[in-house]
Design a protein around this motif. Structure first.
Motif, PDB file in Angstrom:
ATOM      1  N   LEU A 109       0.844  -1.196   0.000  1.00  0.00           N
ATOM      2  CA  LEU A 109       0.000   0.000   0.000  1.00  0.00           C
ATOM      3  C   LEU A 109       0.876   1.243   0.000  1.00  0.00           C
ATOM      4  O   LEU A 109       1.815   1.340   0.792  1.00  0.00           O
ATOM      5  N   PRO A 110       0.572   2.188  -0.861  1.00  0.00           N
ATOM      6  CA  PRO A 110       1.333   3.440  -0.838  1.00  0.00           C
ATOM      7  C   PRO A 110       1.054   4.191   0.464  1.00  0.00           C
ATOM      8  O   PRO A 110      -0.064   4.167   0.969  1.00  0.00           O
ATOM      9  N   THR A 111       2.079   4.832   1.009  1.00  0.00           N
ATOM     10  CA  THR A 111       1.932   5.530   2.283  1.00  0.00           C
ATOM     11  C   THR A 111       2.024   7.045   2.145  1.00  0.00           C
ATOM     12  O   THR A 111       1.869   7.757   3.132  1.00  0.00           O
ATOM     13  N   SER A 112       2.281   7.516   0.940  1.00  0.00           N
ATOM     14  CA  SER A 112       2.355   8.957   0.710  1.00  0.00           C
ATOM     15  C   SER A 112       2.136   9.228  -0.781  1.00  0.00           C
ATOM     16  O   SER A 112       2.276   8.323  -1.608  1.00  0.00           O
ATOM     17  N   PRO A 113       1.816  10.476  -1.117  1.00  0.00           N
ATOM     18  CA  PRO A 113       1.571  10.803  -2.540  1.00  0.00           C
ATOM     19  C   PRO A 113       2.787  10.592  -3.444  1.00  0.00           C
ATOM     20  O   PRO A 113       2.630  10.368  -4.636  1.00  0.00           O
ATOM     21  N   ASP A 114       3.993  10.604  -2.876  1.00  0.00           N
ATOM     22  CA  ASP A 114       5.193  10.404  -3.710  1.00  0.00           C
ATOM     23  C   ASP A 114       5.773   8.993  -3.566  1.00  0.00           C
ATOM     24  O   ASP A 114       6.922   8.740  -3.895  1.00  0.00           O
ATOM     25  N   PHE A 115       4.950   8.060  -3.120  1.00  0.00           N
ATOM     26  CA  PHE A 115       5.363   6.666  -2.950  1.00  0.00           C
ATOM     27  C   PHE A 115       5.788   6.069  -4.293  1.00  0.00           C
ATOM     28  O   PHE A 115       5.136   6.280  -5.307  1.00  0.00           O
ATOM     29  N   ASP A 116       6.887   5.319  -4.295  1.00  0.00           N
ATOM     30  CA  ASP A 116       7.392   4.701  -5.530  1.00  0.00           C
ATOM     31  C   ASP A 116       7.023   3.213  -5.561  1.00  0.00           C
ATOM     32  O   ASP A 116       7.687   2.387  -4.935  1.00  0.00           O
ATOM     33  N   CYS A 117       5.966   2.908  -6.284  1.00  0.00           N
ATOM     34  CA  CYS A 117       5.458   1.528  -6.355  1.00  0.00           C
ATOM     35  C   CYS A 117       6.439   0.576  -7.046  1.00  0.00           C
ATOM     36  O   CYS A 117       6.361  -0.633  -6.835  1.00  0.00           O
ATOM     37  N   SER A 118       7.344   1.094  -7.839  1.00  0.00           N
ATOM     38  CA  SER A 118       8.301   0.230  -8.539  1.00  0.00           C
ATOM     39  C   SER A 118       9.275  -0.438  -7.561  1.00  0.00           C
ATOM     40  O   SER A 118       9.942  -1.405  -7.925  1.00  0.00           O
ATOM     41  N   LEU A 119       9.360   0.057  -6.344  1.00  0.00           N
ATOM     42  CA  LEU A 119      10.274  -0.513  -5.350  1.00  0.00           C
ATOM     43  C   LEU A 119       9.651  -1.643  -4.531  1.00  0.00           C
ATOM     44  O   LEU A 119      10.324  -2.235  -3.689  1.00  0.00           O
ATOM     45  N   ILE A 120       8.392  -1.960  -4.792  1.00  0.00           N
ATOM     46  CA  ILE A 120       7.705  -3.040  -4.072  1.00  0.00           C
ATOM     47  C   ILE A 120       8.346  -4.367  -4.456  1.00  0.00           C
ATOM     48  O   ILE A 120       8.486  -4.670  -5.640  1.00  0.00           O
ATOM     49  N   PRO A 121       8.750  -5.182  -3.454  1.00  0.00           N
ATOM     50  CA  PRO A 121       9.370  -6.479  -3.778  1.00  0.00           C
ATOM     51  C   PRO A 121       8.352  -7.515  -4.240  1.00  0.00           C
ATOM     52  O   PRO A 121       7.212  -7.452  -3.981  1.00  0.00           O
TER      53      PRO A 121
END
Length: 121
Positions: A109-121
């Protein structure tokens, strides 16, 4: 044997079922499901609700089940992030604590507006 004739209503229903079944297998429909489920959480994340609504937690559980692999987690993260951005103001602390508030382990789940989803393992 005589040929079987189907009424137009039966044909229309069969066609509709086939179209819905084809759509259900695509990533786009998973994104729609995730956004709809997550929309139950947006009032809490924006500070409008004091407590996490039970519908939000049920929705998060559903979203978690949609993402067995890394690619699915990244895709769903991006979908949820777009829903967060549409809300405008999001309390990052509430977003980060949302899974534990629901008693779930949802690491994508993103935790902020600038969260980088590409870093999700």
């Amino acid at each position: 044997m005589t040929p079987t004739h189907h009424s137009p209503a039966v044909v229309a229903v069969a066609l509709l079922v086939a179209v819905l079944a084809a759509e259900a297998g695509g990533d786009e429909s998973d994104c729609s499901v995730a956004q709809t489920a997550f929309s139950e959480c947006t009032g809490y994340l924006a500070g409008l609700d004091d407590e996490v609504p039970p519908q939000c937690c049920r929705g998060l559980g559903d979203v978690k089940d949609l993402a067995p692999g890394a690619d699915q987690r990244r895709d769903l993260c991006a979908c949820i992030l777009s829903e967060m951005l549409a809300v405008g103001k999001v309390d990052s602390g509430r977003a980060a604590g949302l899974p534990s508030a629901c008693g779930l382990s949802v690491g994508f789940l993103p935790t902020s507006p600038d969260f980088d989803c590409s870093l999700i393992p």
